[in-house]
Scaffold this motif. Structure first.
Motif, mmCIF file in Angstrom:
data_model
loop_
_atom_site.group_PDB
_atom_site.id
_atom_site.type_symbol
_atom_site.label_atom_id
_atom_site.label_comp_id
_atom_site.label_asym_id
_atom_site.label_seq_id
_atom_site.Cartn_x
_atom_site.Cartn_y
_atom_site.Cartn_z
ATOM 1 N N GLU A 1 0.826 -1.204 0.000
ATOM 2 C CA GLU A 1 0.000 0.000 0.000
ATOM 3 C C GLU A 1 0.865 1.262 0.000
ATOM 4 O OE1 GLU A 1 -0.387 -2.466 2.371
ATOM 5 O OE2 GLU A 1 -2.114 -3.432 1.430
ATOM 6 N N GLN A 2 1.932 1.241 0.799
ATOM 7 C CA GLN A 2 2.835 2.391 0.842
ATOM 8 C C GLN A 2 3.537 2.570 -0.498
ATOM 9 O OE1 GLN A 2 5.110 1.026 4.217
ATOM 10 N NE2 GLN A 2 4.104 2.477 5.617
ATOM 11 N N ARG A 3 3.946 1.472 -1.104
ATOM 12 C CA ARG A 3 4.578 1.549 -2.424
ATOM 13 C C ARG A 3 3.606 2.106 -3.467
ATOM 14 N NH1 ARG A 3 9.369 -0.723 -3.398
ATOM 15 N NH2 ARG A 3 10.322 -1.940 -1.737
ATOM 16 N N ALA A 4 2.340 1.718 -3.363
ATOM 17 C CA ALA A 4 1.337 2.214 -4.310
ATOM 18 C C ALA A 4 1.126 3.719 -4.148
ATOM 19 C CB ALA A 4 0.020 1.470 -4.116
ATOM 20 N N VAL A 5 1.087 4.189 -2.903
ATOM 21 C CA VAL A 5 0.922 5.629 -2.652
ATOM 22 C C VAL A 5 2.097 6.393 -3.251
ATOM 23 C CG1 VAL A 5 0.973 7.387 -0.824
ATOM 24 C CG2 VAL A 5 -0.525 5.409 -0.602
ATOM 25 N N LEU A 6 3.304 5.903 -3.005
ATOM 26 C CA LEU A 6 4.489 6.587 -3.513
ATOM 27 C C LEU A 6 4.536 6.558 -5.040
ATOM 28 C CD1 LEU A 6 7.069 5.352 -0.873
ATOM 29 C CD2 LEU A 6 6.131 7.655 -1.097
ATOM 30 N N ALA A 7 4.192 5.426 -5.633
ATOM 31 C CA ALA A 7 4.196 5.326 -7.098
ATOM 32 C C ALA A 7 3.179 6.275 -7.716
ATOM 33 C CB ALA A 7 3.914 3.891 -7.519
ATOM 34 N N SER A 8 2.024 6.416 -7.085
ATOM 35 C CA SER A 8 1.005 7.319 -7.622
ATOM 36 C C SER A 8 1.439 8.778 -7.545
ATOM 37 C CB SER A 8 -0.316 7.136 -6.872
ATOM 38 O OG SER A 8 -0.223 7.654 -5.557
ATOM 39 N N ARG A 9 2.380 9.072 -6.660
ATOM 40 C CA ARG A 9 2.884 10.444 -6.510
ATOM 41 C C ARG A 9 4.198 10.668 -7.246
ATOM 42 N NH1 ARG A 9 1.354 11.608 -0.182
ATOM 43 N NH2 ARG A 9 -0.853 11.148 -0.456
ATOM 44 N N GLY A 10 4.671 9.660 -7.973
ATOM 45 C CA GLY A 10 5.898 9.800 -8.753
ATOM 46 C C GLY A 10 7.165 9.692 -7.929
ATOM 47 N N THR A 11 7.093 9.041 -6.781
ATOM 48 C CA THR A 11 8.248 8.902 -5.904
ATOM 49 C C THR A 11 8.849 7.507 -6.039
ATOM 50 O OG1 THR A 11 7.302 10.463 -4.321
ATOM 51 C CG2 THR A 11 9.028 9.017 -3.498
ATOM 52 N N GLU A 12 10.146 7.459 -6.298
ATOM 53 C CA GLU A 12 10.873 6.191 -6.377
ATOM 54 C C GLU A 12 11.187 5.717 -4.959
ATOM 55 O OE1 GLU A 12 11.845 4.462 -9.152
ATOM 56 O OE2 GLU A 12 10.781 5.903 -10.395
ATOM 57 N N VAL A 13 11.363 4.413 -4.788
ATOM 58 C CA VAL A 13 11.720 3.847 -3.487
ATOM 59 C C VAL A 13 13.104 3.220 -3.602
ATOM 60 C CG1 VAL A 13 11.149 2.125 -1.752
ATOM 61 C CG2 VAL A 13 9.325 3.405 -2.882
ATOM 62 N N LEU A 14 13.963 3.561 -2.654
ATOM 63 C CA LEU A 14 15.294 2.966 -2.582
ATOM 64 C C LEU A 14 15.447 2.343 -1.205
ATOM 65 C CD1 LEU A 14 18.112 2.525 -3.820
ATOM 66 C CD2 LEU A 14 18.776 4.716 -2.835
ATOM 67 N N GLU A 15 15.290 1.006 -1.151
ATOM 68 C CA GLU A 15 15.477 0.283 0.116
ATOM 69 C C GLU A 15 16.954 -0.024 0.259
ATOM 70 O OE1 GLU A 15 13.020 -3.092 0.841
ATOM 71 O OE2 GLU A 15 11.174 -1.992 0.467
ATOM 72 N N VAL A 16 17.532 0.425 1.366
ATOM 73 C CA VAL A 16 18.960 0.234 1.579
ATOM 74 C C VAL A 16 19.187 -0.946 2.509
ATOM 75 C CG1 VAL A 16 19.539 2.624 1.098
ATOM 76 C CG2 VAL A 16 18.970 1.976 3.417
ATOM 77 N N ALA A 17 20.254 -1.652 2.242
ATOM 78 C CA ALA A 17 20.574 -2.853 3.019
ATOM 79 C C ALA A 17 21.252 -2.478 4.339
ATOM 80 C CB ALA A 17 21.495 -3.752 2.208
ATOM 81 N N PRO A 18 20.952 -3.235 5.400
ATOM 82 C CA PRO A 18 21.659 -3.001 6.661
ATOM 83 C C PRO A 18 23.167 -3.116 6.453
ATOM 84 C CG PRO A 18 19.809 -4.476 7.000
ATOM 85 C CD PRO A 18 19.946 -4.285 5.510
ATOM 86 N N GLY A 19 23.895 -2.192 7.046
ATOM 87 C CA GLY A 19 25.341 -2.183 6.902
ATOM 88 C C GLY A 19 25.836 -1.283 5.789
ATOM 89 N N SER A 20 24.937 -0.852 4.880
ATOM 90 C CA SER A 20 25.358 0.031 3.795
ATOM 91 C C SER A 20 25.566 1.449 4.329
ATOM 92 C CB SER A 20 24.319 0.034 2.669
ATOM 93 O OG SER A 20 23.119 0.648 3.114
ATOM 94 N N ALA A 21 26.209 2.270 3.524
ATOM 95 C CA ALA A 21 26.489 3.650 3.941
ATOM 96 C C ALA A 21 25.198 4.438 4.166
ATOM 97 C CB ALA A 21 27.354 4.336 2.894
ATOM 98 N N LEU A 22 24.210 4.244 3.303
ATOM 99 C CA LEU A 22 22.943 4.969 3.482
ATOM 100 C C LEU A 22 22.179 4.475 4.713
ATOM 101 C CD1 LEU A 22 21.616 5.424 -0.162
ATOM 102 C CD2 LEU A 22 22.407 7.189 1.416
ATOM 103 N N TYR A 23 22.252 3.192 4.976
ATOM 104 C CA TYR A 23 21.592 2.657 6.174
ATOM 105 C C TYR A 23 22.240 3.245 7.429
ATOM 106 C CZ TYR A 23 19.363 -0.681 9.303
ATOM 107 O OH TYR A 23 18.616 -1.260 10.298
ATOM 108 N N LYS A 24 23.560 3.333 7.431
ATOM 109 C CA LYS A 24 24.272 3.930 8.559
ATOM 110 C C LYS A 24 23.907 5.402 8.697
ATOM 111 C CE LYS A 24 28.967 4.505 10.440
ATOM 112 N NZ LYS A 24 28.540 5.545 11.292
ATOM 113 N N TRP A 25 23.782 6.103 7.570
ATOM 114 C CA TRP A 25 23.395 7.516 7.590
ATOM 115 C C TRP A 25 22.019 7.695 8.223
ATOM 116 C CZ3 TRP A 25 19.531 9.879 4.415
ATOM 117 C CH2 TRP A 25 19.500 11.272 4.500
ATOM 118 N N LEU A 26 21.074 6.830 7.846
ATOM 119 C CA LEU A 26 19.742 6.893 8.451
ATOM 120 C C LEU A 26 19.815 6.579 9.944
ATOM 121 C CD1 LEU A 26 17.597 5.087 5.725
ATOM 122 C CD2 LEU A 26 17.422 7.493 6.378
#
Length: 134
Positions: free
Chosen positions: A73-98
């Protein structure tokens, strides 16, 4: 370059207004400054659009960077608004940043500026602007 020329053309008016006292006339100089900033904005947008490293990620729109899985449902809401989703893996630089920011997800604008960060991914999904790229 045109903005600098316009700004320079406004210098005599500014100095003349200083000689006469009262109101300082900087209208032409301000217009030249605005021309310079608008042309810089155009060039940054052009550079961002043609950046081969980032173009596949954003495709010119918003991106939700998340360290937690999203529901369909969340993916559908984001897709309808033109927002891409980037799921980051635990241990990655972006995951650490979050994690360092004590956030579950971040909403990133097309110019790669962070618009909003939240611990509540559902609220962040709802906050995503409607930005459908044609």
């Amino acid at each position: 370059m045109a903005g600098v020329v316009v700004l320079a053309l406004g210098l005599p008016d500014m100095f003349a207004s200083l000689d006469h006292g009262g109101h300082i006339d900087v209208r032409v100089m301000v217009f030249g400054y605005v021309v310079m900033r608008l042309s810089m904005l155009f060039l940054w947008m052009l550079a961002g659009r043609n950046d081969p490293d980032r173009a596949p990620v954003t495709r010119g729109g918003f991106v939700l960077v998340t360290g937690v899985p999203l529901s369909p449902e969340q993916r559908a809401v984001l897709a309808s608004r033109g927002t891409e989703v980037l799921e980051v893996a635990p241990g990655s630089a972006l995951y650490k940043w979050l994690a360092d920011g004590k956030a579950a997800a971040a909403l990133v604008r097309p110019d790669f500026t962070v618009l909003r960060v939240a611990r509540d991914v559902a609220a962040l999904c709802e906050a995503a602007p409607n930005f459908v790229v044609a």
